[in-house]
Design a protein around this motif. Structure first.
Motif: not given
Length: 246
Positions: A221-246
């Protein structure tokens, strides 16, 4: 004269890529924004406006993935009703909550608004973070008061259904997100993927209890939590930078 028209084409072309520098050699009033596609000589001749096309494709992806997750949740609900497994209930509530991220995304595509899409993206990142919290709380809870779930087969089956549903939803969203260059959709794909990992944890815990290693359960459970936190982090950057690609 011919040159001016050539320029004007260029101007129209440049506009559409959202650059600030563009020349308007032709005099007379002109407005930017809505009117843009008027002096775009024949570029969108007889074609559907690209933004309409994009919004349709976006809505299709959102609707499809929502359908898949709906079927998943209903199947899990049936298993829950048959077994009354609490662990499953947590996963279920969470899956229904997941479907909710499709709503702001769908609205954003309907409005064909980039800012709404960005907001939906941020909402999705928040939802992924919630998934991590859910997984983490479950893990901590099992560390503090380890209980052996009884309906292992049902649990594993429900986990498998949850995993499959979210995985398919993730593929639908991610593909559409890339083809439409929508960081919000890509983030929602990551969101479904994060949840497929939560379901994997459910399957893993059922298997581990069968093997008689209940202590490993919260660790997974803790390992999965860590993986999801990593996904949260990556997604945050995706959404943050998504705008500059346009």
């Amino acid at each position: 004269m011919h040159d001016a028209i050539g320029y004007q084409e260029l101007g129209g072309e440049r506009h559409r890529h959202g650059e600030t520098i563009h020349s308007h050699p032709h005099g007379g009033p002109h407005t930017h924004g809505e009117e843009d596609h008027h002096h775009d000589h024949g570029h969108s001749h007889g074609l559907i406006d690209p933004s309409i096309k994009r919004s349709r494709a976006g809505l299709r992806a959102v609707g499809l993935s929502l359908g898949v997750l709906g079927v998943t949740a209903v199947a899990q609900l049936a298993i829950y009703l048959l077994t009354g497994s609490v662990a499953l209930l947590a996963d279920l509530i969470h899956n229904f909550g997941d479907a909710a991220t499709a709503i702001p995304l769908g609205i954003a595509f309907m409005l064909r608004s980039e800012s709404a899409e960005r907001k939906a993206g941020l909402f999705v990142v928040f939802a992924i973070f919630v998934s991590a919290c859910v997984a983490g709380m479950e893990a901590v809870n099992r560390l503090i008061n380890p209980h052996t779930p009884t309906d292992l087969l049902a649990l594993a089956l429900a986990g498998l259904i949850g995993f499959a549903g979210n995985w398919v939803a993730a593929i639908i969203r991610t593909r559409a997100g890339h083809s439409l260059d929508s960081s919000a959709l890509i983030a929602d794909g990551n969101h479904a993927r994060a949840d497929s990992y939560v379901s994997l944890a459910v399957i893993a815990s059922a298997i581990i209890v069968v093997l008689g290693l209940p202590i490993a359960d919260p660790l997974i459970g803790l390992a999965i939590t860590a993986v999801i936190l990593k996904i949260t982090w990556d997604s945050w950057w995706t959404v943050r930078d998504g705008h500059h690609h346009h």
